[in-house]
Write an enzyme that holds these catalytic residues in place. Structure first.
Site, PDB file in Angstrom:
ATOM      1  N   GLU A 124       0.853  -1.191   0.000  1.00 33.45           N
ATOM      2  CA  GLU A 124       0.000   0.000   0.000  1.00 33.45           C
ATOM      3  C   GLU A 124       0.888   1.239   0.000  1.00 33.45           C
ATOM      4  O   GLU A 124       1.366   1.680   1.035  1.00 33.45           O
ATOM      5  CB  GLU A 124      -0.932   0.006   1.215  1.00 33.45           C
ATOM      6  CG  GLU A 124      -1.964   1.131   1.142  1.00 33.45           C
ATOM      7  CD  GLU A 124      -2.855   1.215   2.364  1.00 33.45           C
ATOM      8  OE1 GLU A 124      -3.857   1.936   2.298  1.00 33.45           O
ATOM      9  OE2 GLU A 124      -2.546   0.561   3.391  1.00 33.45           O
ATOM     10  N   ARG A 221     -23.541  13.658  -9.576  1.00 33.97           N
ATOM     11  CA  ARG A 221     -22.960  14.117 -10.839  1.00 33.97           C
ATOM     12  C   ARG A 221     -21.491  13.726 -10.980  1.00 33.97           C
ATOM     13  O   ARG A 221     -20.946  13.748 -12.074  1.00 33.97           O
ATOM     14  CB  ARG A 221     -23.087  15.641 -10.965  1.00 33.97           C
ATOM     15  CG  ARG A 221     -24.520  16.133 -11.121  1.00 33.97           C
ATOM     16  CD  ARG A 221     -24.567  17.592 -11.539  1.00 33.97           C
ATOM     17  NE  ARG A 221     -25.943  18.059 -11.605  1.00 33.97           N
ATOM     18  CZ  ARG A 221     -26.570  18.684 -10.624  1.00 33.97           C
ATOM     19  NH1 ARG A 221     -25.932  18.905  -9.466  1.00 33.97           N
ATOM     20  NH2 ARG A 221     -27.820  19.078 -10.759  1.00 33.97           N
ATOM     21  N   ASP A 242     -14.911  -2.283  10.722  1.00 34.37           N
ATOM     22  CA  ASP A 242     -14.737  -2.100  12.162  1.00 34.37           C
ATOM     23  C   ASP A 242     -15.843  -1.299  12.833  1.00 34.37           C
ATOM     24  O   ASP A 242     -15.855  -1.162  14.058  1.00 34.37           O
ATOM     25  CB  ASP A 242     -13.380  -1.448  12.455  1.00 34.37           C
ATOM     26  CG  ASP A 242     -13.241  -0.043  11.872  1.00 34.37           C
ATOM     27  OD1 ASP A 242     -14.108   0.368  11.071  1.00 34.37           O
ATOM     28  OD2 ASP A 242     -12.251   0.632  12.205  1.00 34.37           O
ATOM     29  N   HIS A 245     -14.874   3.221  10.500  1.00 36.96           N
ATOM     30  CA  HIS A 245     -14.535   3.822   9.213  1.00 36.96           C
ATOM     31  C   HIS A 245     -15.754   4.147   8.351  1.00 36.96           C
ATOM     32  O   HIS A 245     -15.724   5.096   7.566  1.00 36.96           O
ATOM     33  CB  HIS A 245     -13.612   2.886   8.412  1.00 36.96           C
ATOM     34  CG  HIS A 245     -12.181   2.952   8.810  1.00 36.96           C
ATOM     35  ND1 HIS A 245     -11.695   2.341   9.935  1.00 36.96           N
ATOM     36  CD2 HIS A 245     -11.112   3.556   8.213  1.00 36.96           C
ATOM     37  CE1 HIS A 245     -10.391   2.555  10.024  1.00 36.96           C
ATOM     38  NE2 HIS A 245     -10.010   3.293   9.008  1.00 36.96           N
ATOM     39  N   ASP A 268      -7.635  -3.765   7.925  1.00 34.98           N
ATOM     40  CA  ASP A 268      -6.737  -2.604   7.878  1.00 34.98           C
ATOM     41  C   ASP A 268      -6.156  -2.353   9.266  1.00 34.98           C
ATOM     42  O   ASP A 268      -5.925  -1.210   9.678  1.00 34.98           O
ATOM     43  CB  ASP A 268      -7.461  -1.360   7.347  1.00 34.98           C
ATOM     44  CG  ASP A 268      -6.487  -0.255   6.903  1.00 34.98           C
ATOM     45  OD1 ASP A 268      -5.294  -0.557   6.705  1.00 34.98           O
ATOM     46  OD2 ASP A 268      -6.927   0.899   6.769  1.00 34.98           O
ATOM     47  N   GLY A 303      -5.812   3.556  10.135  1.00 37.58           N
ATOM     48  CA  GLY A 303      -6.031   2.122  10.215  1.00 37.58           C
ATOM     49  C   GLY A 303      -7.050   1.789  11.288  1.00 37.58           C
ATOM     50  O   GLY A 303      -7.651   2.668  11.904  1.00 37.58           O
TER      51      GLY A 303
END
Length: 367
Positions: A124, A221, A242, A245, A268, A303
Site C-alpha cells: 500500500e 454528478r 470495524d 470507518h 486494515d 487504520g
C-alpha cells in the site's frame, strides 16, 4: 482427523450438518482416505473456513513495517488465534531502502502451525495521490514506477500479490499496462474522477483499496472511483468493517450494490489491535488509540484496531446477512488474489484451515 456433526459453511453460503475429513493438513472426500481416525465432535458448532485478511498492517504492538521477523511472527500468531489463517502483511509509504528490508522479512519469517500463513504481501504505497494520502507520509509518496515495484517484489521473493495505485498520477497508465498480469493492481488513495478510474479498470486495475476511505465520495454528478467500481462487474472492493470507518447504512448498501461476490472485508488493522488504549505508531507517525478508534494528531483515522473476525461480526450486527459477511471474509479475498484453489472454503483438496464457533460466532477453536 474427522470433524463430526458440525454445521459446516458451504461454498454457496449455506450451512449443512455434515462431517469433514482431514489427511495431512488437507480436506479429503471420505473417511476411507483418512489415516488418523481421531474424532472431534462439533455438534452445535458452526464450522467456518479460516478467514483471509489481505489488508492488515499489524497487531499486538507490532507492525509489518518494523522489518522485524520476530515481531511479524507475533502478528501471525495473534491473527491465527483470532480465526485468520491466511494473511497478507501490508506495508506503508516509506523509502525504497526501508521497503526492501520490510519485504524481505515476509520471506524470512519462521512460520509454524501456530501462525497464520503468509499468502502474499499487500504493497500500500508509495504510488499514491498526495491529496488523499490518509495516514501515509506525503514526503515518501512517489509517482508509479515499474522498476521500483519489480525491485521490491524481487526482495519479497515474488510475494507481492497486491499494490495500491492512484490512477490520476503521472505514469499510472504505463504501470497498469505493464504489471496487471504480474500482480493485482488496486485503485486507492486517489482523487481520481469516474472517467480516470473507469479507464484504469479497463486496463486491468480491477480492485479498490478500502472503498470510501481516501477517495472522493460518490456524488450524483461526480460518481468517482466508487461509481466506476460499481459499474465494472470484474472489480472487487475492500471494505473496512470495524464500525468506525464506515456508517452501518453505507455498509449495508455496499453489499446491496456490489452483491455477495465482490465485497472483500478487511481489517486494515495496525499495531494497536489487541491492545489497550494508548499511543502507537503507523508508518512512522504517532497514533492514539481510544476505544478501538486509531487517529493521527490531526484526527485522521489511521487504520483500525479491530481484527478481521470481529470486523465480520460487526457487519453482521449492522444487518448484513451472515452468509454474505462470511463469504466476504473467506472466499472473496481468496479469489481476489488468486488463492481460492487452496483456501477460502471447506472443500476436498483445500487446506484444512478451520474455525469452530458457537451460534453467536464466538471462536471456540482454530484448527
Amino acid at each position: 482427523m474427522i470433524i463430526k456433526n458440525g454445521n459446516v459453511f458451504q461454498e454457496d453460503g449455506n450451512y449443512k450438518v455434515t462431517d469433514l475429513y482431514i489427511e495431512n493438513g488437507r480436506l479429503v472426500a471420505s473417511e476411507e482416505e483418512v489415516t488418523d481416525k481421531t474424532e472431534l465432535d462439533a455438534s452445535g458448532l458452526k464450522v467456518l473456513p479460516g478467514l483471509v485478511d489481505i489488508h492488515s498492517h499489524g497487531a499486538v504492538r507490532h507492525d509489518f513495517s518494523d522489518a522485524d521477523v520476530d515481531g511479524l511472527k507475533v502478528i501471525l500468531q495473534y491473527e491465527r488465534s483470532q480465526g485468520v489463517t491466511s494473511y497478507c502483511p501490508t506495508s506503508m509509504t516509506l523509502p525504497k531502502e526501508e521497503l526492501l528490508k520490510i519485504f524481505q522479512t515476509a520471506k524470512d519469517v519462521d512460520q509454524d502451525e501456530t501462525c497464520a500463513r503468509i499468502v502474499g504481501i499487500n504493497m500500500e504505497g508509495p504510488f499514491l495521490d498526495p491529496a488523499k494520502k490518509g495516514a501515509h507520509v506525503e514526503g515518501y509518496i512517489r509517482k508509479p514506477d515499474i522498476e521500483f515495484f519489480r525491485e521490491c517484489n524481487e526482495a519479497a521473493g515474488g510475494l507481492i500479490k497486491l499494490v495500491t495505485l492512484a490512477p490520476n498520477m503521472e505514469g499510472a497508465e504505463e504501470f497498469i499496462r505493464e504489471l496487471h498480469n504480474e500482480t493485482v493492481i488496486s485503485i486507492g488513495h486517489t482523487a481520481a474522477d469516474y472517467d480516470c478510474a473507469a479507464q484504469a479498470m479497463k486496463q486491468g486495475a480491477v480492485h479498490v483499496t478500502h472503498l470510501y476511505n481516501a477517495m472522493n465520495p460518490m456524488g450524483h454528478r461526480e460518481p468517482g472511483v466508487i461509481g466506476a467500481a460499481a459499474d465494472n462487474e470484474d472489480c472487487m472492493v475492500e471494505l473496512i468493517g470495524d464500525g468506525i470507518h464506515i456508517h452501518p447504512a453505507t455498509v449495508r448498501n455496499t453489499f446491496r450494490l456490489f452483491g455477495d461476490s465482490r465485497v472483500i472485508l478487511i481489517s486494515d488493522s495496525m499495531m494497536a489491535t489487541g491492545m489497550e488504549n494508548g499511543k502507537y505508531e503507523l508508518g512512522g507517525q504517532e497514533v492514539t488509540m481510544k476505544d478501538r478508534k486509531a487517529t493521527l494528531a490531526d484526527g485522521t483515522i489511521a487504520g483500525s484496531a479491530t481484527c478481521l473476525f470481529d470486523c465480520m461480526k460487526s457487519v453482521i450486527s449492522m444487518g448484513v446477512p451472515e452468509r454474505e459477511a462470511i463469504l466476504a471474509a473467506t472466499a472473496n479475498p481468496a479469489k481476489s488474489i488468486g488463492i481460492f484453489d487452496e483456501v477460502g472454503s471447506l472443500t476436498p483438496g483445500k487446506r484444512a484451515d478451520i474455525v469452530l464457533a458457537d451460534e453467536e460466532l464466538n471462536i471456540v477453536k482454530v484448527l
